[in-house]
Write a protein that holds these residues in place. Sequence first.
Motif, PDB file in Angstrom:
ATOM      1  N   HIS A  33       0.904  -1.371   0.229  1.00  0.00           N
ATOM      2  CA  HIS A  33       0.052   0.150  -0.397  1.00  0.00           C
ATOM      3  C   HIS A  33       0.537   1.429   0.433  1.00  0.00           C
ATOM      4  O   HIS A  33       1.875   0.912   0.819  1.00  0.00           O
ATOM      5  CB  HIS A  33      -0.898   0.062   0.995  1.00  0.00           C
ATOM      6  CG  HIS A  33      -1.983  -1.092   1.447  1.00  0.00           C
ATOM      7  ND1 HIS A  33      -2.847  -0.768   0.885  1.00  0.00           N
ATOM      8  CD2 HIS A  33      -1.685  -2.213   1.623  1.00  0.00           C
ATOM      9  CE1 HIS A  33      -3.853  -2.169   0.579  1.00  0.00           C
ATOM     10  NE2 HIS A  33      -3.685  -3.451   1.421  1.00  0.00           N
ATOM     11  N   GLN A  34       0.311   2.694  -0.810  1.00  0.00           N
ATOM     12  CA  GLN A  34       1.164   3.415  -0.723  1.00  0.00           C
ATOM     13  C   GLN A  34       2.117   4.067   0.313  1.00  0.00           C
ATOM     14  O   GLN A  34       2.183   4.842   0.811  1.00  0.00           O
ATOM     15  CB  GLN A  34       0.779   4.696  -2.062  1.00  0.00           C
ATOM     16  CG  GLN A  34       1.454   5.439  -2.348  1.00  0.00           C
ATOM     17  CD  GLN A  34       1.049   6.179  -3.562  1.00  0.00           C
ATOM     18  OE1 GLN A  34       0.233   6.178  -3.620  1.00  0.00           O
ATOM     19  NE2 GLN A  34       2.031   7.150  -4.323  1.00  0.00           N
ATOM     20  N   TRP A  80       9.856  11.440   0.296  1.00  0.00           N
ATOM     21  CA  TRP A  80      10.686  11.261  -0.590  1.00  0.00           C
ATOM     22  C   TRP A  80       9.563  10.007  -0.948  1.00  0.00           C
ATOM     23  O   TRP A  80       9.783   9.719  -2.704  1.00  0.00           O
ATOM     24  CB  TRP A  80      11.308   9.899   0.008  1.00  0.00           C
ATOM     25  CG  TRP A  80      11.980   9.062  -0.471  1.00  0.00           C
ATOM     26  CD1 TRP A  80      11.850   7.329   0.249  1.00  0.00           C
ATOM     27  CD2 TRP A  80      13.523   8.750  -0.699  1.00  0.00           C
ATOM     28  NE1 TRP A  80      12.990   6.646  -1.104  1.00  0.00           N
ATOM     29  CE2 TRP A  80      13.639   7.518  -1.836  1.00  0.00           C
ATOM     30  CE3 TRP A  80      14.184   9.833  -1.813  1.00  0.00           C
ATOM     31  CZ2 TRP A  80      14.287   7.511  -1.891  1.00  0.00           C
ATOM     32  CZ3 TRP A  80      15.104  10.004  -2.344  1.00  0.00           C
ATOM     33  CH2 TRP A  80      15.394   8.268  -2.562  1.00  0.00           C
ATOM     34  N   CYS A  81       9.170   9.614  -0.783  1.00  0.00           N
ATOM     35  CA  CYS A  81       6.986   8.346  -1.062  1.00  0.00           C
ATOM     36  C   CYS A  81       6.703   8.714  -2.376  1.00  0.00           C
ATOM     37  O   CYS A  81       6.470   8.493  -3.678  1.00  0.00           O
ATOM     38  CB  CYS A  81       6.829   7.872  -0.552  1.00  0.00           C
ATOM     39  SG  CYS A  81       7.183   6.587   0.633  1.00  0.00           S
ATOM     40  N   PRO A  86       5.732   6.289  -9.045  1.00  0.00           N
ATOM     41  CA  PRO A  86       6.182   6.661 -10.642  1.00  0.00           C
ATOM     42  C   PRO A  86       4.513   7.042 -11.171  1.00  0.00           C
ATOM     43  O   PRO A  86       4.867   7.660 -12.321  1.00  0.00           O
ATOM     44  CB  PRO A  86       6.179   5.265 -11.352  1.00  0.00           C
ATOM     45  CG  PRO A  86       5.977   4.138  -9.832  1.00  0.00           C
ATOM     46  CD  PRO A  86       6.162   4.935  -8.808  1.00  0.00           C
ATOM     47  N   GLU A  87       3.482   6.806 -10.817  1.00  0.00           N
ATOM     48  CA  GLU A  87       1.893   7.241 -10.504  1.00  0.00           C
ATOM     49  C   GLU A  87       2.513   9.271  -9.751  1.00  0.00           C
ATOM     50  O   GLU A  87       1.306   9.762 -10.350  1.00  0.00           O
ATOM     51  CB  GLU A  87       1.252   6.883  -9.800  1.00  0.00           C
ATOM     52  CG  GLU A  87       1.150   5.625  -9.622  1.00  0.00           C
ATOM     53  CD  GLU A  87       1.991   5.081  -8.866  1.00  0.00           C
ATOM     54  OE1 GLU A  87       1.954   5.076  -7.869  1.00  0.00           O
ATOM     55  OE2 GLU A  87       2.344   3.676  -9.696  1.00  0.00           O
ATOM     56  N   GLY A  88       3.498   9.479  -9.188  1.00  0.00           N
ATOM     57  CA  GLY A  88       3.289  10.884  -9.201  1.00  0.00           C
ATOM     58  C   GLY A  88       2.674  11.389  -7.581  1.00  0.00           C
ATOM     59  O   GLY A  88       1.545  10.433  -7.602  1.00  0.00           O
ATOM     60  N   GLY A  89       2.352  12.252  -7.793  1.00  0.00           N
ATOM     61  CA  GLY A  89       1.801  12.163  -5.752  1.00  0.00           C
ATOM     62  C   GLY A  89      -0.001  12.745  -6.491  1.00  0.00           C
ATOM     63  O   GLY A  89      -0.377  13.490  -7.579  1.00  0.00           O
TER      64      GLY A  89
END
Length: 131
Positions: A33-34, A80-81, A86-89
């Motif tokens: 999970h992000q 950092w995450c 790769p999807e961006g924020g």
Amino acid sequence: MSLTPKNKEWVAFGCSLFFGAFLWIASPLVTGHQEPWDSPGRTYQGLLFFGGLAIGLSVPRRFWLWGLGILLGQIIGFTWCVATSPEGGDPLMLLGLFIALPLFSLFGLVGSFFGTVTGKLFRKLMRKGNQ
């Protein structure tokens, strides 16, 4: 070489920063999970509590500083995450940064408070036992 009390506080603050950042950076790798709070169960809250507890036990002074270090470390890990995602924020992540992250960080603050109180009591009992 023995650390002075001031140096112990710097080391404990650095450990709390590292712990908060590591929790955020390692969470997607471990849970998938992000955000750590999206993982099932109460693992995230428990880790925050026990991380604060461990730091408070080791250096039983200024418990609020260890909670602050955990919060700042999580902000570093969060940033950092988001930066390496790769999807961006996601725009909703800002809501998490300003609302959820500080609320969840209270678990680290409460843990460091209990660790500090327990550490002080333990040291006091040890001094009485050695007299």
